[in-house]
Design an enzyme around this catalytic site. Structure first.
Site, PDB file in Angstrom:
ATOM      1  N   THR A 218       6.049  -0.868   4.831  1.00 22.30           N
ATOM      2  CA  THR A 218       6.408  -2.199   5.321  1.00 22.30           C
ATOM      3  C   THR A 218       7.478  -2.820   4.421  1.00 22.30           C
ATOM      4  OG1 THR A 218       4.155  -2.453   6.117  1.00 22.30           O
ATOM      5  CG2 THR A 218       5.464  -4.458   5.964  1.00 22.30           C
TER       6      THR A 218
ATOM      7  N   ASP B 137       0.860  -1.189   0.000  1.00 23.33           N
ATOM      8  CA  ASP B 137       0.000   0.000   0.000  1.00 23.33           C
ATOM      9  C   ASP B 137       0.893   1.234   0.000  1.00 23.33           C
ATOM     10  OD1 ASP B 137      -1.839   1.974   0.449  1.00 23.33           O
ATOM     11  OD2 ASP B 137      -2.876   0.976   2.092  1.00 23.33           O
TER      12      ASP B 137
ATOM     13  N   GLY C 176       3.904   1.241   1.032  1.00 21.64           N
ATOM     14  CA  GLY C 176       5.271   0.772   0.775  1.00 21.64           C
ATOM     15  C   GLY C 176       6.156   0.837   2.011  1.00 21.64           C
TER      16      GLY C 176
HETATM   17  P1  IMP Z   1       2.017  -0.552   3.703  1.00 21.23           P
HETATM   18  O1  IMP Z   1       3.130  -0.535   4.690  1.00 21.23           O
HETATM   19  O2  IMP Z   1       1.164   0.685   3.765  1.00 21.23           O
HETATM   20  O3  IMP Z   1       2.494  -0.824   2.270  1.00 21.23           O
HETATM   21  O4  IMP Z   1       1.022  -1.697   4.096  1.00 21.23           O
HETATM   22  C1  IMP Z   1       1.481  -2.943   4.197  1.00 21.23           C
HETATM   23  C2  IMP Z   1       0.683  -3.862   5.098  1.00 21.23           C
HETATM   24  O5  IMP Z   1      -0.517  -3.288   5.644  1.00 21.23           O
HETATM   25  C3  IMP Z   1       0.233  -5.014   4.260  1.00 21.23           C
HETATM   26  O6  IMP Z   1       1.222  -6.034   4.292  1.00 21.23           O
HETATM   27  C4  IMP Z   1      -1.069  -5.423   4.915  1.00 21.23           C
HETATM   28  O7  IMP Z   1      -0.815  -6.338   5.952  1.00 21.23           O
HETATM   29  C5  IMP Z   1      -1.623  -4.148   5.473  1.00 21.23           C
HETATM   30  N1  IMP Z   1      -2.585  -3.524   4.536  1.00 21.23           N
HETATM   31  C6  IMP Z   1      -2.373  -2.477   3.719  1.00 21.23           C
HETATM   32  N2  IMP Z   1      -3.478  -2.178   2.994  1.00 21.23           N
HETATM   33  C7  IMP Z   1      -4.407  -3.093   3.353  1.00 21.23           C
HETATM   34  C8  IMP Z   1      -5.762  -3.343   2.938  1.00 21.23           C
HETATM   35  O8  IMP Z   1      -6.359  -2.672   2.079  1.00 21.23           O
HETATM   36  N3  IMP Z   1      -6.389  -4.386   3.539  1.00 21.23           N
HETATM   37  C9  IMP Z   1      -5.793  -5.177   4.484  1.00 21.23           C
HETATM   38  N4  IMP Z   1      -4.528  -4.982   4.888  1.00 21.23           N
HETATM   39  C10 IMP Z   1      -3.836  -3.953   4.338  1.00 21.23           C
END
Ligand code: IMP
Ligand code: MG
Length: 177
Positions: A104, A100, A102
């Site tokens: 993580t 999402d 990025g």
């Molecule tokens: P990021 O760090 O924003 O890229 O989000 C990464 C983590 O957040 C993903 O590995 C998911 O576990 C969780 N996540 C992000 N977006 C969603 C969503 O739309 N639904 C469920 N989990 C999400």
């Protein structure tokens, strides 16, 4: 309250795409041993289906990070537990459920690079089209999806919906503000 879900990708479409991804991975890693590393909890369903389609010698490991609270990213990534096997000199494929913001993925790549793998690639089931930032760091993408809150096939909303066989989005009116 009953939650309304829009189905975005059916179970059959997911399995078809997984076969294509697995074929590409087999081709790219021909003659190699793979270490497949899943990011818990979200990636467990996808990883289970994907590894069963990859006809290569491979081992599986897992790590767990968290950054979401009540469906919202806190922006701070925490390692809850790390992998158990060393990956120095190994070909590592990191399996994510969704990228999402990025945050993580950025954190995980930095973390895994310190363990000195021979190679490090990323396979994410989902990629949110709004965030173009990390696109070139993801080597295999299942589906590019709209910027909605996604559930099902491993992805949760406050722990629920991981067991759904399809990928869906919660209707806005049913999401917490
Ligand atoms: P990021 O760090 O924003 O890229 O989000 C990464 C983590 O957040 C993903 O590995 C998911 O576990 C969780 N996540 C992000 N977006 C969603 C969503 O739309 N639904 C469920 N989990 C999400
Ligand atoms: Mg995740």
């Amino acid at each position: 309250m009953k939650q309304k879900i829009d189905i975005l990708v059916t179970a059959a479409e997911i399995q078809k795409r997984i076969e294509d991804l697995a074929a590409q991975i087999e081709k790219d890693y021909k003659g190699k041993h793979l270490v497949v590393v899943g990011v818990l909890k979200g990636a467990f369903v996808f990883m289970a289906d994907l590894v069963r389609c990859i006809n290569l010698p491979l081992t599986c490991d897992f790590l767990r990070v968290a950054s979401y609270e009540e469906n919202k990213s806190t922006g701070i990534v925490r390692m809850e537990f790390d992998m158990t096997q060393p990956i120095a000199g190994k070909d590592v494929l990191l399996i994510e459920d969704i990228v999402d913001s990025g945050n993580t993925l950025r954190y995980l790549l930095k973390h895994l690079e310190t363990k000195k793998p021979a190679s490090l690639k990323v396979c994410s089931l989902l990629y949110k089209e709004m965030n173009k930032g990390m696109r070139d760091q993801i080597h295999y993408i299942g589906f590019t999806i709209p910027n909605r809150y996604i559930i099902g096939y491993g992805l949760d909303s406050e722990g629920l919906y991981r067991s759904l066989p399809y990928i869906g989005a919660l209707r806005k009116a049913f999401l917490k503000e």
